[in-house]
Scaffold this motif. Sequence first.
Motif, PDB file in Angstrom:
ATOM      1  N   LYS A  72       0.819  -1.207   0.000  1.00 31.43           N
ATOM      2  CA  LYS A  72       0.000   0.000   0.000  1.00 31.43           C
ATOM      3  C   LYS A  72       0.861   1.269   0.000  1.00 31.43           C
ATOM      4  O   LYS A  72       0.320   2.376  -0.015  1.00 31.43           O
ATOM      5  CB  LYS A  72      -0.925   0.002   1.211  1.00 31.43           C
ATOM      6  CG  LYS A  72      -1.959  -1.124   1.192  1.00 31.43           C
ATOM      7  CD  LYS A  72      -2.860  -1.063   2.405  1.00 31.43           C
ATOM      8  CE  LYS A  72      -3.892  -2.191   2.386  1.00 31.43           C
ATOM      9  NZ  LYS A  72      -4.763  -2.155   3.600  1.00 31.43           N
ATOM     10  N   LYS A  73       2.176   1.105   0.031  1.00 29.43           N
ATOM     11  CA  LYS A  73       3.077   2.252   0.063  1.00 29.43           C
ATOM     12  C   LYS A  73       4.123   2.142  -1.047  1.00 29.43           C
ATOM     13  O   LYS A  73       5.325   2.182  -0.804  1.00 29.43           O
ATOM     14  CB  LYS A  73       3.754   2.358   1.430  1.00 29.43           C
ATOM     15  CG  LYS A  73       2.810   2.663   2.574  1.00 29.43           C
ATOM     16  CD  LYS A  73       3.560   2.783   3.886  1.00 29.43           C
ATOM     17  CE  LYS A  73       2.612   3.100   5.041  1.00 29.43           C
ATOM     18  NZ  LYS A  73       3.338   3.201   6.339  1.00 29.43           N
ATOM     19  N   ARG A 123       1.045   4.670  -4.873  1.00 27.91           N
ATOM     20  CA  ARG A 123       0.451   5.825  -4.197  1.00 27.91           C
ATOM     21  C   ARG A 123       1.269   7.097  -4.421  1.00 27.91           C
ATOM     22  O   ARG A 123       0.859   8.189  -4.004  1.00 27.91           O
ATOM     23  CB  ARG A 123       0.330   5.569  -2.702  1.00 27.91           C
ATOM     24  CG  ARG A 123       1.655   5.569  -1.945  1.00 27.91           C
ATOM     25  CD  ARG A 123       1.453   5.710  -0.447  1.00 27.91           C
ATOM     26  NE  ARG A 123       2.714   5.907   0.248  1.00 27.91           N
ATOM     27  CZ  ARG A 123       2.813   6.132   1.553  1.00 27.91           C
ATOM     28  NH1 ARG A 123       1.717   6.169   2.295  1.00 27.91           N
ATOM     29  NH2 ARG A 123       3.990   6.312   2.120  1.00 27.91           N
ATOM     30  N   VAL A 137      -2.232  10.805  -7.560  1.00 24.30           N
ATOM     31  CA  VAL A 137      -1.305  10.429  -6.493  1.00 24.30           C
ATOM     32  C   VAL A 137      -0.310  11.572  -6.298  1.00 24.30           C
ATOM     33  O   VAL A 137      -0.119  12.408  -7.189  1.00 24.30           O
ATOM     34  CB  VAL A 137      -0.556   9.127  -6.826  1.00 24.30           C
ATOM     35  CG1 VAL A 137      -1.533   7.972  -7.011  1.00 24.30           C
ATOM     36  CG2 VAL A 137       0.317   9.287  -8.072  1.00 24.30           C
ATOM     37  N   SER A 195      -3.852  15.651  -4.640  1.00 25.28           N
ATOM     38  CA  SER A 195      -2.602  15.196  -4.049  1.00 25.28           C
ATOM     39  C   SER A 195      -1.513  16.252  -4.180  1.00 25.28           C
ATOM     40  O   SER A 195      -1.567  17.117  -5.061  1.00 25.28           O
ATOM     41  CB  SER A 195      -2.146  13.891  -4.710  1.00 25.28           C
ATOM     42  OG  SER A 195      -3.130  12.892  -4.581  1.00 25.28           O
TER      43      SER A 195
END
Length: 504
Positions: free
Chosen positions: A183-184, A211, A301, A380
């Motif tokens: 997730k990173k 991301r 992102v 973002s």
Amino acid sequence: MSCSKKTIDIVKVKGGLVQGTKESSITVFKGISFAAPPVGDLRWKAPQPVAEWEGVKKTTVFAASPYQGGNPPAGKSEDCLYLNVWTPAKSSKEKLPVLVWIYGGGFSFGSTAEPVCTGEHLAKKGVVVVSIAYRVGKLGFLAHPELSAENPNKVSGNYGLLDQIAGLQWVKNNIAAFGGDPKKVTIFGESAGGISVSMLCASPLAKGLFRGAISESGGSFGPTRPTTYPGENMKTLQQAEASGNEFLQKAGVSSIAELRKLKAEDLPSEPGMGGAWPIIDGYVIPDDQYKLYKEGNYNDVAVLIGYNSDEGASFSRERTPEEYIANVRQRFGKFADTLIKAYPVGENRVPRTARNLMRDAAFGWHTWTWARLQSQTGKSNVFLYYFDQHPNLQKDSPRNDLGSPHGQEIPYVFMTLDKDNPRTTETDLKLSDIISSYWTNFAKYGDPNRQGLPRWPAFTGESEQLMYLNADPHASPVPDEKSLHVLDAYFKWRFTQEGRLWAK
């Protein structure tokens, strides 16, 4: 992961078990297969699932680089869909941020085995580093009517980008076993790799796979053009298919089936960068990226993007003022006079002021436009930089105006500057430590800033500030902004019906 040792040495991934090697405090896995070899009937097809293997596969040496001209590190082969992992994690439970490197090379060259791009030093700053290979040249980007007809999505030509997406899908599914957090994930690349990052940010097929995104001398916001130029490299599927027909004629065959039977070394060689480039196919790349970003139709992102001060030193070919003026007139048409005024040439030489037109047309305008559009339509953070670290030459030197050419920032990012080179200064090493910290902080937090570093302001519509990366890193307005606005008028016109028709 090996349960007995509780350390990352043998890891289970899609396909089977792999074993890496310890290098200092880092565990390294080289040559992990993430897709089936794209050979035989799989040549010019989307990457397919990897076949399972028995036992433990030693992943201790780099796999062959993609087939290309020249002799890349680790050799070259059509069987090239492999990736590498550098991890500082001691167990699979650490959930460290992940940086995924995409190499450059004009979409015609490139290798994950380049020593300057080793992930070792970045990994020591607390991130898992992955580098993924992708097909280049005509093997990675050939479009043709037959290939489109056999494809379920009725498109062809973007196989190299599909390889990158397959690599990112592998990361999502497997990186936890190496102590990484799926997730990173932050993607980063330079030149064609930076352009790829830009395209992945605009591709619906890459949604949710990362991301954050770092683009060094990238961006792809120019319009399509049958006769391409740096910064106007894109073609439509129809235009690319026409080029594919010409490629078959050069090969002396009449069908894709015949072309697939030719050995890679017997395929026609292409001039320049190999005649290979991604295309707007309506599937991998849905539309003009400029249009997608204006409409807010992209993967929103956090981005860290920038370019070097003298990119034109690597690409400008004009030797005389007369040649420069003639080439500007040929490419830019009715905008030539205003651009020559904005990017002036000398009386008897082509100085940096003129070379900057190539810099901005190929890289600067795209990066600046990316920052401006995303700050307008996205949510973002956007961080913009300008790299300008170089020796100061004597005033009587013919190149006393030389800035930072294309690719010069790469060893600063990876902390692979040659410390034994007498031209490498303590200032260079200090800047490398700062830049690599910015990059790894961005991977960790979505923001390059942390205590002890010069403050890097976000780029916003209210404050178009960037980070000036040199011996004294500092926030600054965008360099040559007035000239960029002149070039912006040209590109905006090119997106009009009149501009598109003129380019034909």
